[in-house]
Structure formats: structure tokens, C-alpha cells
Scaffold this active site. Structure first.
Site, PDB file in Angstrom:
ATOM      1  N   SER A 134       3.406  70.820  36.565  1.00 49.18           N
ATOM      2  CA  SER A 134       2.952  72.273  36.342  1.00 49.18           C
ATOM      3  C   SER A 134       3.472  72.648  35.110  1.00 49.18           C
ATOM      4  CB  SER A 134       3.367  73.225  37.462  1.00 49.18           C
ATOM      5  OG  SER A 134       5.012  73.236  37.719  1.00 49.18           O
ATOM      6  N   HIS A 187       8.454  76.537  33.851  1.00 46.40           N
ATOM      7  CA  HIS A 187       7.196  77.113  33.453  1.00 46.40           C
ATOM      8  C   HIS A 187       7.206  77.533  31.973  1.00 46.40           C
ATOM      9  CE1 HIS A 187       5.925  77.178  37.788  1.00 46.40           C
ATOM     10  NE2 HIS A 187       5.786  75.879  37.395  1.00 46.40           N
TER      11      HIS A 187
END
Length: 268
Positions: A134, A187
């Protein structure tokens, strides 16, 4: 008798998978292979390949390239594959297979990994291990958001005009709320580097096109490798060169579940 909706959707999905370019296919296969390897109990694949700040050293620099392929479980792997595939496929079609190989086993992975390790260890004093694709998802969302902003700067919700480049930031905070175990910092590191790549700040790290063409011609990669995307087959061009007649996809093509740490934290 006309085909039903399920048949049409299955046919479209199969056709889409068959059209995936080479590097995107290799990434998907590698994620699945690492998950399968993790089923055995002789070697702890997660401990071996996760990005663990306190474990980083000369002998463990490989972790900066292995952590995106390793996931906590099959659900985590599948969700990240679904989020990553359309973004990676578009990136590869735009920049070429060999360029993708050099960038994603180079600066587009090592820079956000180093950024995460530096902040996690030396700023916050933590040692949260992370794994999963991710970080790449948010990096590619950042690239797409910048391209979209240059063509379509704002979208309107009610009476509010919102810059399109902020879409991944909204997704970043939504992920932190909806999946509290995800690594917000991981992230964010991917997203920052993605914005930089979209703005052209890391284009000097991309391999020279002349060298890539020489390698492709010398090894005849286009003729030997199915689904290979050559430099001359790219859709648009190099970093910082935007399409003039094509409408880019929006930055909301996909969202990953987040990298997962050995302490059950999802992230980056």
C-alpha cells in the site's frame, strides 16, 4: 440468448487480466508467491522481509525492496493487489517496463522506505515493522493526483471548490480512521514521494532513456518477453511530460489496505 451481466463482467475481467503489462504481472505474482512462502513454518517470511527500523543495516538493506511484497494474510494481499493493479498498470503503460523495474526496485521504493525508517526511529523513537504494497498504492495515487490537477485543478461539491490534488490526502486520513491499525506514517511517506514524482522532482533519478533503449535493443526484450512495454511504446512520455490529448484517470482509482506490521499494525 443474450449473455447475462455476470458473464459480461467475467469476460471483461478476464480480458483485462490478459492485457496486463509484464512488470505489473510480475508484481502480482511475487505478492502471491511471498504469501505462499509464508505458509511454511521453517522461515518466518514476515520477520525476514518486513521493514523494521531497528533491523536496518548494511546486511539488511534488502528489506527496502522486499517489504512491499510481503503481507500479513491472504485478505491483506488480495486487497492490496486489487488496489495496486490499475495504478501500476497505468504507470507501466506510460513509462515502460524497464523503467518501472528500475524505479520500483530503486528510488520509488527506497526513498519512501528511508523516509519512514528515519521518521519512525529517529523522530518518533518507535520500531513499528511494516509490510505490504500500500505504500506503492499511495505513491501512485500521488503521481496521478498531480497529473489530474494539472489538467483539472478542482472539483466541486456543493458550493465548495476542492483542489483535485488533495484527494489522496482525504484517502490517507480515511484509511487511518477506517483501519486504525494501518501505518499513517508509512502511507504518508509513499504519498509525499508520489507527489514529488508527479511534480518531476525525482525525474533525475530515472534511468536515461538512451541507456534503456540500448538495453532493450541489445537484449531484444520486446521480441523475447510477452506483454513487455518498450520505451517507444509508452503512452505519454517521461516524468514531467503530460498528455495533451488524453484525459488522465482520477486519483481515486484504488486504495490499499495498508502495509502490515508484525505487531498487527497495517501500514504503510
Amino acid at each position: 440468448m443474450p449473455p447475462n451481466i455476470t458473464t459480461l463482467n467475467t469476460t471483461r475481467a478476464r480480458a483485462y487480466v490478459f492485457r496486463l503489462p509484464l512488470f505489473t504481472r510480475v508484481v502480482i505474482i511475487a505478492i502471491i508467491a511471498f504469501w505462499l512462502a509464508g505458509l511454511q513454518r521453517i522461515i518466518d517470511i514476515q520477520q525476514w522481509g518486513a521493514l523494521i527500523p531497528d533491523e536496518m543495516g548494511i546486511a539488511s538493506l534488502y528489506r527496502m525492496n522486499t517489504f512491499p511484497f510481503i503481507h500479513l494474510n491472504i485478505f491483506h494481499a488480495i486487497m492490496n493487489i486489487l488496489a495496486l493493479t490499475p495504478l501500476m498498470e497505468r504507470f507501466e503503460a506510460e513509462y515502460g517496463t524497464l523503467n518501472c523495474l528500475a524505479l520500483f526496485f530503486g528510488p520509488l521504493t527506497t526513498i519512501p522506505a528511508l523516509l519512514y525508517v528515519g521518521l519512525e526511529k529517529f523522530v518518533f523513537g518507535n520500531n513499528v515493522a511494516v509490510m505490504g504494497a500500500s505504500m506503492w498504492v499511495f505513491l501512485l495515487l500521488g503521481v496521478e493526483a498531480v497529473k489530474t490537477y494539472k489538467v483539472n485543478p478542482n472539483f466541486v461539491i456543493g458550493t465548495y471548490s476542492i483542489p483535485t490534488w488533495t484527494t489522496p490526502i482525504a484517502l490517507l486520513f480515511a484509511m487511518a480512521v477506517l483501519v486504525p491499525s494501518s501505518s499513517f506514517l508509512g502511507h504518508a511517506a509513499g504519498l509525499v514521494v508520489g507527489y514529488g514524482a508527479g511534480l518531476g522532482y525525482v525525474k533525475f533519478l530515472a534511468p536515461p532513456e538512451k541507456i534503456l533503449r540500448w538495453v532493450e535493443g541489445k537484449l531484444n526484450l520486446l521480441g523475447r518477453l510477452p506483454h513487455y512495454v518498450s520505451i517507444d511504446q509508452k503512452t505519454y512520455g517521461r516524468f514531467g511530460v503530460l498528455p495533451s490529448n488524453n484525459i488522465p484517470a482520477t486519483a481515486s482509482q484504488g486504495v490499499g489496505l495498508g502495509l502490515v506490521g508484525s505487531n498487527q499494525r497495517l501500514g504503510p
